[in-house]
Structures are given as C-alpha cells and as structure tokens.
Design a protein around this motif. Sequence first.
Motif, PDB file in Angstrom:
ATOM      1  N   LEU A 260       0.823  -1.195   0.000  1.00  0.00           N
ATOM      2  CA  LEU A 260       0.000   0.000   0.000  1.00  0.00           C
ATOM      3  C   LEU A 260       0.867   1.259   0.000  1.00  0.00           C
ATOM      4  N   GLU A 261       1.979   1.236   0.732  1.00  0.00           N
ATOM      5  CA  GLU A 261       2.857   2.408   0.791  1.00  0.00           C
ATOM      6  C   GLU A 261       3.473   2.720  -0.563  1.00  0.00           C
ATOM      7  N   LEU A 262       4.006   1.696  -1.239  1.00  0.00           N
ATOM      8  CA  LEU A 262       4.609   1.932  -2.552  1.00  0.00           C
ATOM      9  C   LEU A 262       3.569   2.387  -3.565  1.00  0.00           C
ATOM     10  N   PHE A 263       2.388   1.792  -3.512  1.00  0.00           N
ATOM     11  CA  PHE A 263       1.334   2.214  -4.417  1.00  0.00           C
ATOM     12  C   PHE A 263       0.945   3.667  -4.164  1.00  0.00           C
ATOM     13  N   PHE A 264       0.861   4.067  -2.899  1.00  0.00           N
ATOM     14  CA  PHE A 264       0.519   5.451  -2.576  1.00  0.00           C
ATOM     15  C   PHE A 264       1.577   6.408  -3.090  1.00  0.00           C
ATOM     16  N   VAL A 265       2.847   6.078  -2.868  1.00  0.00           N
ATOM     17  CA  VAL A 265       3.923   6.960  -3.306  1.00  0.00           C
ATOM     18  C   VAL A 265       3.933   7.090  -4.824  1.00  0.00           C
ATOM     19  N   LEU A 266       3.788   5.980  -5.534  1.00  0.00           N
ATOM     20  CA  LEU A 266       3.750   6.043  -6.993  1.00  0.00           C
ATOM     21  C   LEU A 266       2.515   6.801  -7.490  1.00  0.00           C
TER      22      LEU A 266
ATOM     23  N   ILE B  89      -3.073  17.677  -3.029  1.00  0.00           N
ATOM     24  CA  ILE B  89      -1.613  17.591  -3.065  1.00  0.00           C
ATOM     25  C   ILE B  89      -1.038  17.787  -1.672  1.00  0.00           C
ATOM     26  N   GLY B  90      -1.549  18.760  -0.941  1.00  0.00           N
ATOM     27  CA  GLY B  90      -1.071  19.004   0.425  1.00  0.00           C
ATOM     28  C   GLY B  90      -1.295  17.804   1.330  1.00  0.00           C
ATOM     29  N   LEU B  91      -2.472  17.220   1.270  1.00  0.00           N
ATOM     30  CA  LEU B  91      -2.764  16.036   2.072  1.00  0.00           C
ATOM     31  C   LEU B  91      -1.869  14.873   1.672  1.00  0.00           C
ATOM     32  N   GLY B  92      -1.654  14.702   0.380  1.00  0.00           N
ATOM     33  CA  GLY B  92      -0.767  13.642  -0.101  1.00  0.00           C
ATOM     34  C   GLY B  92       0.652  13.821   0.387  1.00  0.00           C
ATOM     35  N   LEU B  93       1.137  15.055   0.417  1.00  0.00           N
ATOM     36  CA  LEU B  93       2.496  15.308   0.897  1.00  0.00           C
ATOM     37  C   LEU B  93       2.621  15.075   2.398  1.00  0.00           C
ATOM     38  N   VAL B  94       1.567  15.369   3.149  1.00  0.00           N
ATOM     39  CA  VAL B  94       1.582  15.086   4.591  1.00  0.00           C
ATOM     40  C   VAL B  94       1.658  13.583   4.834  1.00  0.00           C
ATOM     41  N   VAL B  95       0.852  12.807   4.117  1.00  0.00           N
ATOM     42  CA  VAL B  95       0.892  11.352   4.261  1.00  0.00           C
ATOM     43  C   VAL B  95       2.242  10.813   3.803  1.00  0.00           C
ATOM     44  N   PHE B  96       2.796  11.364   2.731  1.00  0.00           N
ATOM     45  CA  PHE B  96       4.119  10.951   2.262  1.00  0.00           C
ATOM     46  C   PHE B  96       5.181  11.231   3.330  1.00  0.00           C
ATOM     47  N   GLY B  97       5.102  12.394   3.969  1.00  0.00           N
ATOM     48  CA  GLY B  97       6.031  12.708   5.052  1.00  0.00           C
ATOM     49  C   GLY B  97       5.915  11.719   6.204  1.00  0.00           C
ATOM     50  N   TYR B  98       4.699  11.339   6.534  1.00  0.00           N
ATOM     51  CA  TYR B  98       4.482  10.345   7.587  1.00  0.00           C
ATOM     52  C   TYR B  98       5.128   9.009   7.219  1.00  0.00           C
TER      53      TYR B  98
ATOM     54  N   VAL C 115       8.982   9.353   7.548  1.00  0.00           N
ATOM     55  CA  VAL C 115       9.418   9.372   8.954  1.00  0.00           C
ATOM     56  C   VAL C 115       9.298   7.982   9.559  1.00  0.00           C
ATOM     57  N   ARG C 116       8.216   7.288   9.272  1.00  0.00           N
ATOM     58  CA  ARG C 116       8.047   5.943   9.802  1.00  0.00           C
ATOM     59  C   ARG C 116       9.123   4.986   9.291  1.00  0.00           C
ATOM     60  N   ARG C 117       9.465   5.097   8.010  1.00  0.00           N
ATOM     61  CA  ARG C 117      10.521   4.253   7.435  1.00  0.00           C
ATOM     62  C   ARG C 117      11.878   4.578   8.051  1.00  0.00           C
TER      63      ARG C 117
ATOM     64  N   ILE D  97      14.489   2.092  10.303  1.00  0.00           N
ATOM     65  CA  ILE D  97      15.881   1.819   9.937  1.00  0.00           C
ATOM     66  C   ILE D  97      16.832   2.131  11.088  1.00  0.00           C
ATOM     67  N   LEU D  98      16.543   3.179  11.821  1.00  0.00           N
ATOM     68  CA  LEU D  98      17.438   3.595  12.915  1.00  0.00           C
ATOM     69  C   LEU D  98      17.487   2.550  14.024  1.00  0.00           C
ATOM     70  N   PRO D  99      18.647   2.390  14.660  1.00  0.00           N
ATOM     71  CA  PRO D  99      18.713   1.500  15.815  1.00  0.00           C
ATOM     72  C   PRO D  99      17.849   2.011  16.961  1.00  0.00           C
ATOM     73  N   SER D 100      17.462   1.129  17.846  1.00  0.00           N
ATOM     74  CA  SER D 100      16.512   1.491  18.902  1.00  0.00           C
ATOM     75  C   SER D 100      17.093   2.484  19.914  1.00  0.00           C
ATOM     76  N   GLY D 101      18.398   2.535  20.103  1.00  0.00           N
ATOM     77  CA  GLY D 101      18.982   3.431  21.092  1.00  0.00           C
ATOM     78  C   GLY D 101      19.233   4.835  20.611  1.00  0.00           C
ATOM     79  N   VAL D 102      19.024   5.117  19.331  1.00  0.00           N
ATOM     80  CA  VAL D 102      19.338   6.440  18.778  1.00  0.00           C
ATOM     81  C   VAL D 102      18.314   7.486  19.210  1.00  0.00           C
TER      82      VAL D 102
END
Length: 91
Positions: A32-38, A67-76, A79-81, A85-90
Amino acid sequence: MPTHRRRRFIHGQTAWMLLSVLALALLDTLTLELFFVLSLIGFLIVTELTAPFNVTPEWRTRLKWIIGLGLVVFGYIVVRRILEILPSGVI
C-alpha cells in the motif's frame, strides 16, 4: 459534464495508477505504501502536464488541497521508514 481537460486529467491519473499496480504486481513488491507513493508522483506529474496556460478552472484550485494532504501522508511514511531503519537506542 466534465470538460475535455478534466477528462484527460482523470484518464491520465487512472492509467498511471493501473500501470503502477501492474508494475508493482509484476515485480512482486505490491504494498500500500509503494502504491501510494507512486500514485502521488503520478498525480503531481499529471497535474503539471494537464495544467492550462491562461485560466485556472475552479476544479484545479481544489487539487492543491489533495496535493497538500498527499504530501503530509508521504512525510508520515518517510518518517516511519526512517524510524524503522534507525537502531533502537538512537532516539
């Protein structure tokens, strides 16, 4: 009744989304994420390619909110990705 430009916009976006689903399914990466971004990328491209030169119709001014709503969801999603990726202690 939709105008010719509005129909062209809708057909372009629909074709982009169908090709995106087909490509992601063929590559076995359909999420769903890749489909949304594309779809968002396609939406931005189709919006620019079908933009009129002289007069902006009322329906096109409402696209800014989408477009604004789409960019907000894209930012989310980004950030989630990053947090995955970051280690848990960072943080």
